[in-house]
Motif scaffolding. Structure first.
Motif, mmCIF file in Angstrom:
data_model
loop_
_atom_site.group_PDB
_atom_site.id
_atom_site.type_symbol
_atom_site.label_atom_id
_atom_site.label_comp_id
_atom_site.label_asym_id
_atom_site.label_seq_id
_atom_site.Cartn_x
_atom_site.Cartn_y
_atom_site.Cartn_z
ATOM 1 N N HIS A 151 33.930 -3.981 -8.361
ATOM 2 C CA HIS A 151 33.493 -5.229 -9.011
ATOM 3 C C HIS A 151 32.247 -4.884 -9.819
ATOM 4 O O HIS A 151 31.184 -4.677 -9.245
ATOM 5 N N LYS A 152 32.379 -4.808 -11.127
ATOM 6 C CA LYS A 152 31.330 -4.265 -11.987
ATOM 7 C C LYS A 152 30.150 -5.199 -12.215
ATOM 8 O O LYS A 152 29.051 -4.743 -12.493
ATOM 9 N N LEU A 153 30.352 -6.486 -12.133
ATOM 10 C CA LEU A 153 29.292 -7.424 -12.496
ATOM 11 C C LEU A 153 28.415 -7.750 -11.301
ATOM 12 O O LEU A 153 28.907 -8.132 -10.250
ATOM 13 N N GLN A 154 27.105 -7.628 -11.488
ATOM 14 C CA GLN A 154 26.195 -7.848 -10.376
ATOM 15 C C GLN A 154 25.797 -9.311 -10.216
ATOM 16 O O GLN A 154 25.331 -9.707 -9.156
ATOM 17 N N GLN A 155 25.983 -10.137 -11.233
ATOM 18 C CA GLN A 155 25.638 -11.556 -11.124
ATOM 19 C C GLN A 155 26.866 -12.451 -11.040
ATOM 20 O O GLN A 155 26.928 -13.346 -10.231
ATOM 21 N N ALA A 183 29.467 -1.870 -7.920
ATOM 22 C CA ALA A 183 29.668 -1.665 -9.359
ATOM 23 C C ALA A 183 29.874 -0.187 -9.677
ATOM 24 O O ALA A 183 30.758 0.164 -10.471
ATOM 25 N N ASP A 184 29.077 0.692 -9.062
ATOM 26 C CA ASP A 184 29.212 2.139 -9.299
ATOM 27 C C ASP A 184 30.606 2.647 -8.931
ATOM 28 O O ASP A 184 31.146 3.530 -9.593
ATOM 29 N N ALA A 185 31.198 2.050 -7.896
ATOM 30 C CA ALA A 185 32.538 2.451 -7.459
ATOM 31 C C ALA A 185 33.630 1.878 -8.358
ATOM 32 O O ALA A 185 34.772 2.314 -8.309
ATOM 33 N N SER A 243 25.379 -2.634 -1.379
ATOM 34 C CA SER A 243 24.781 -3.460 -2.429
ATOM 35 C C SER A 243 25.797 -3.719 -3.538
ATOM 36 O O SER A 243 26.822 -3.034 -3.632
ATOM 37 N N LYS A 244 25.468 -4.691 -4.396
ATOM 38 C CA LYS A 244 26.331 -4.945 -5.552
ATOM 39 C C LYS A 244 26.276 -3.772 -6.521
ATOM 40 O O LYS A 244 27.251 -3.501 -7.219
ATOM 41 N N ALA A 245 25.145 -3.059 -6.546
ATOM 42 C CA ALA A 245 25.035 -1.881 -7.409
ATOM 43 C C ALA A 245 26.027 -0.802 -6.961
ATOM 44 O O ALA A 245 26.705 -0.192 -7.794
#
Length: 182
Positions: free
Chosen positions: A33-37, A28-30, A23-25
């Motif tokens: 790529h921090k932005l989910q949108q 981001a947690d890793a 998932s994008k989450a």
């Protein structure tokens, strides 16, 4: 600033090229790529840290080691391009700056049936690229688009980008449509 906040140039410690995130989450947690949108994570004064290539803009072209990537903006709520993109907006300006500084940008590919280089599902970290060209161009809908050519940085021991050369129902429908209208 830590690598897990994503505001770093280059690889994220402990994350191998080719890692797939569900998932994008998780991405981001890793810190990859921090932005989910947004497809571009960057700072207008530092440059771009990462991009996520998915289904967002029809003007994107993925050829594996070379990507034509368009900036952000000009779309309505349904994802339809309705106006020009602004080269001075934060993330677009970050990409233009990256073309000058030549700092590496992390590239992530999201699942996309129309792209042979994308994973079947989830989001895959595909390594470092450099923004080789940055310019304003007319897009497919006639609007001015911030257009960036990214080239993959050749690193020792780096595996080639996996490809999917399968014919999906979506691709078959597109081929049929193109055959009838071509």
């Amino acid at each position: 600033m830590t690598s897990r906040d994503g505001r770093t140039f280059g690889h994220i410690s402990g994350v191998e090229v080719g890692t797939v995130f569900n998932s994008k989450a998780a991405l981001a947690d890793a810190g990859v790529h921090k932005l989910q949108q947004s497809g571009i994570h960057g700072d207008k004064e530092l440059g771009a840290f990462s991009i996520c290539l998915s289904k967002g803009y029809e003007d994107n072209v993925d050829r594996g080691n070379i990507i034509t990537y368009v900036g952000s903006g000009g779309q309505d709520e349904d994802g339809k391009q309705i106006s020009d993109q602004d080269p001075d907006s934060g993330v677009n300006k970050a990409m233009f700056l990256s073309s000058e500084t030549r700092r590496p940008v992390r590239v992530v590919r999201g699942a996309n049936d129309d792209n042979a280089y994308s994973p079947r599902r989830g989001f895959r970290y595909d390594g470092l690229y450099v923004v080789d060209e940055a310019k304003m161009m007319d897009g497919k809908k006639g609007f001015k688009m911030c257009t960036f050519k990214l080239k993959r940085i050749d690193e020792e021991g780096q595996k080639p980008i996996p490809t999917r050369r399968t014919l999906t129902l979506g691709k078959l429908a597109k081929l049929r449509k193109n055959t009838r209208t071509g």
